[in-house]
Write an enzyme that holds these catalytic residues in place. Structure first.
Site, PDB file in Angstrom:
ATOM      1  N   HIS A 219      13.963  -9.267  -3.169  1.00 53.51           N
ATOM      2  CA  HIS A 219      14.315  -9.145  -4.581  1.00 53.51           C
ATOM      3  C   HIS A 219      13.550  -7.982  -5.235  1.00 53.51           C
ATOM      4  O   HIS A 219      14.124  -7.183  -5.961  1.00 53.51           O
ATOM      5  CB  HIS A 219      13.990 -10.466  -5.294  1.00 53.51           C
ATOM      6  CG  HIS A 219      14.239 -10.417  -6.741  1.00 53.51           C
ATOM      7  ND1 HIS A 219      15.518 -10.517  -7.260  1.00 53.51           N
ATOM      8  CD2 HIS A 219      13.404 -10.265  -7.785  1.00 53.51           C
ATOM      9  CE1 HIS A 219      15.442 -10.421  -8.573  1.00 53.51           C
ATOM     10  NE2 HIS A 219      14.180 -10.276  -8.915  1.00 53.51           N
ATOM     11  N   GLU A 220      12.244  -7.896  -4.919  1.00 53.21           N
ATOM     12  CA  GLU A 220      11.415  -6.842  -5.518  1.00 53.21           C
ATOM     13  C   GLU A 220      11.902  -5.460  -5.095  1.00 53.21           C
ATOM     14  O   GLU A 220      11.834  -4.519  -5.872  1.00 53.21           O
ATOM     15  CB  GLU A 220       9.948  -6.997  -5.076  1.00 53.21           C
ATOM     16  CG  GLU A 220       9.277  -8.260  -5.566  1.00 53.21           C
ATOM     17  CD  GLU A 220       8.925  -8.217  -7.043  1.00 53.21           C
ATOM     18  OE1 GLU A 220       8.717  -7.110  -7.558  1.00 53.21           O
ATOM     19  OE2 GLU A 220       8.890  -9.294  -7.661  1.00 53.21           O
ATOM     20  N   LEU A 221      12.389  -5.340  -3.846  1.00 51.49           N
ATOM     21  CA  LEU A 221      12.841  -4.028  -3.362  1.00 51.49           C
ATOM     22  C   LEU A 221      14.242  -3.700  -3.873  1.00 51.49           C
ATOM     23  O   LEU A 221      14.589  -2.540  -4.057  1.00 51.49           O
ATOM     24  CB  LEU A 221      12.840  -3.997  -1.832  1.00 51.49           C
ATOM     25  CG  LEU A 221      11.467  -3.862  -1.178  1.00 51.49           C
ATOM     26  CD1 LEU A 221      11.581  -4.004   0.324  1.00 51.49           C
ATOM     27  CD2 LEU A 221      10.841  -2.498  -1.515  1.00 51.49           C
ATOM     28  N   ARG A 222      15.028  -4.771  -4.109  1.00 50.62           N
ATOM     29  CA  ARG A 222      16.419  -4.525  -4.497  1.00 50.62           C
ATOM     30  C   ARG A 222      16.516  -3.861  -5.868  1.00 50.62           C
ATOM     31  O   ARG A 222      17.318  -2.948  -6.070  1.00 50.62           O
ATOM     32  CB  ARG A 222      17.212  -5.826  -4.490  1.00 50.62           C
ATOM     33  CG  ARG A 222      18.694  -5.541  -4.437  1.00 50.62           C
ATOM     34  CD  ARG A 222      19.511  -6.731  -4.218  1.00 50.62           C
ATOM     35  NE  ARG A 222      19.139  -7.780  -5.156  1.00 50.62           N
ATOM     36  CZ  ARG A 222      19.468  -9.044  -4.986  1.00 50.62           C
ATOM     37  NH1 ARG A 222      20.131  -9.394  -3.921  1.00 50.62           N
ATOM     38  NH2 ARG A 222      19.140  -9.948  -5.859  1.00 50.62           N
ATOM     39  N   THR A 389       2.749  -5.173  -9.096  1.00 52.70           N
ATOM     40  CA  THR A 389       3.552  -5.596  -7.935  1.00 52.70           C
ATOM     41  C   THR A 389       3.554  -7.119  -7.826  1.00 52.70           C
ATOM     42  O   THR A 389       4.299  -7.690  -7.027  1.00 52.70           O
ATOM     43  CB  THR A 389       2.952  -5.045  -6.626  1.00 52.70           C
ATOM     44  OG1 THR A 389       1.603  -5.522  -6.527  1.00 52.70           O
ATOM     45  CG2 THR A 389       2.972  -3.534  -6.598  1.00 52.70           C
ATOM     46  N   GLY A 390       2.676  -7.796  -8.557  1.00 53.45           N
ATOM     47  CA  GLY A 390       2.570  -9.257  -8.445  1.00 53.45           C
ATOM     48  C   GLY A 390       1.726  -9.663  -7.246  1.00 53.45           C
ATOM     49  O   GLY A 390       1.637 -10.841  -6.899  1.00 53.45           O
TER      50      GLY A 390
END
Ligand code: ADP
Length: 443
Positions: A219-222, A389-390
């Site tokens: 999800h983070e990369l999408r 970035t979390g």
């Protein structure tokens, strides 16, 4: 004891009968045939009475030996009978003790097994269960005699029970006890079965964590990839990408870069249990470097102070620096302009703490225990807007754990936060005391 034979058994009997016949014959000779017969009858009567008494004594002795009371053993031929009975009883007692020992041993093994074991009959009535089965299935000793499927009613459990009976590969079942177990049914007699339960909650938790992690990373990369590919699709030789869009693409590419960098740091930290190096870490210059980075990020919007450190540390310098930098840059990112940030060290008998304090947005109490989870963010948009970035606090936690320390967080919503990186005494390196110059002695 010698084995009893007919000859050995009959010898004393024949001897006594012969003695009676002899005495009776002598009496007959002396006082006539009548006296002889009367003597024979009298002695035979005495012999029979002796038998009766011996039977009584044998029974008494057998009873007494059962109670382990000391009673004289019967004498004469009855002694042989009693000896045979006694031997049989001793053999039986030894056999029974051996059987008891085996049953107790077997029961102890089953009681201590890390798996749950329930013995049920053909209609699923519980006959026996071990403590692990009680824990796994939420049962108790008093449930013996009750129907298992009435006590654990989850359809998934009943299905798994049916399936496991046919030796189908075990399916994990989530029970209302909160545990995830796999079942196996092993029939061991026409009317009895053994149900074995194995707790796979931890493996299931790790599996869920792994799946969540992959979903989160994807999800983070999408998000940045969608932005990049969107702009690229719009671009054509007749409509080149505008400077503004290029700037947005650069930001998104940087976001991906940071995410991958943090993921690599985390995986490096996780792949070994102990710090890669044991440096002497000079804390004052390290804190100064972290604060310099934070000042660059703040661009003068915050007042950032660093106090000199009371001691140094032994550990992996790069790791400790990255943890402290994470905390100080977080303080900048979550503190509105004009706020104050302080970095200081606190030394006591137990160890040393590197403390980063801010008077920023603060964190509500319910979020604090989850802050170090990967990708956990209290305020998603603020984290994103400030390039988060979390993963920062997850990295910090790993670093301190690898140094046998801990991360303590105290915060008040709207008031500010304090993050403490604590390291134990054995990692503290005290500063050399400043030597007073020796007084010059003039003789
Ligand atoms: P992020 O990259 O989102 O900052 P972190 O792991 O560093 O991820 O922090 C996790 C969350 O903890 C952040 O999203 C933020 O909500 C909260 N947080 C961290 N530091 C602070 C702070 N100094 N003040 C307030 N909230 C903070």
């Amino acid at each position: 004891m010698l084995p009893i034979t007919f000859r050995r058994f009959m010898r004393p009997v024949l001897f006594k009968l012969a003695l009676i016949a002899l005495v009776a014959a002598l009496a007959g000779q002396a006082w006539g045939a009548r006296a002889g017969w009367m003597t024979a009858s009298g002695l035979l009567l005495l012999y029979v009475l002796g038998f009766v008494v011996a039977i009584y004594r044998t029974i008494r002795w057998l009873e007494a030996s059962q109670r382990r009371d000391a009673v004289d053993a019967p004498v004469g031929e009855w002694n042989s009978i009693a000896a045979v009975l006694y031997k049989a009883r001793k053999t039986e007692a030894a056999y029974r003790a051996e059987l008891d020992r085996s049953v107790t041993q077997l029961r102890e093994v089953l009681e201590r097994m890390p798996d749950g074991v329930v013995i049920v009959d053909a209609s699923m009535l519980i006959q026996w269960l071990n403590p692990m089965a009680e824990q796994h299935l939420g049962l108790a000793r008093k449930d013996v005699g009750l129907r298992l499927t009435n006590l654990v009613r989850e359809p998934a459990f009943i299905d798994a029970l049916t399936a496991s009976g046919d030796s189908v590969a075990s399916v994990p079942v989530r029970l209302k006890t909160g545990r995830v177990v796999v079942l196996q049914t092993i029939p061991f007699s026409p009317t009895q079965s053994l149900i074995v339960t194995r707790d796979v909650s931890e493996a299931d938790r790790l599996d869920t964590m792994r799946r969540d992690f992959i979903a989160n990373v994807s999800h983070e990369l999408r998000t940045p990839l969608t932005v990049l590919s969107g702009f690229l699709e719009l671009a054509s030789p007749s409509a080149p990408i505008s400077v503004q869009h290029l700037e947005l693409m650069r930001t998104e590419a940087l976001r991906m870069q940071r995410l991958i960098d943090d993921l690599l740091v985390l995986s490096r930290l996780e792949s070994t249990a102990a710090p890669s190096q044991e440096d002497h870490v000079a804390l004052s210059p390290l804190a100064q470097r972290a604060v310099d980075l934070a000042r660059a990020l703040s661009a003068g919007r915050h007042e950032i102070r660093v106090e000199s450190m009371p001691a140094d540390l032994r550990g992996a310098e790069r790791e400790i620096e990255s943890a402290l930098t994470n905390l100080v840059t977080n303080a900048v990112r979550y503190t509105p302009a004009g706020g104050k940030i302080t970095v200081r060290g606190e030394l006591d008998d137990d160890g040393i703490a590197l403390v980063v304090k801010d008077d920023g947005v603060g964190i509500a109490a319910e979020h604090i225990p989850r802050l170090t989870e990967r990708f956990y963010r209290v305020d998603k948009s603020r984290s994103r807007d400030t390039g988060g970035t979390g993963l920062g606090l997850a990295i910090v936690k790993h670093v301190v754990l690898r140094h046998q320390g801990r991360l303590d967080v105290s915060s008040q919503l709207g008031e500010g936060s304090e993050f403490r990186l604590w390291f134990p005494r054995q990692r503290v390196v005290l500063h050399e005391p400043v030597r007073e110059p020796e007084p010059l002695v003039v003789s």
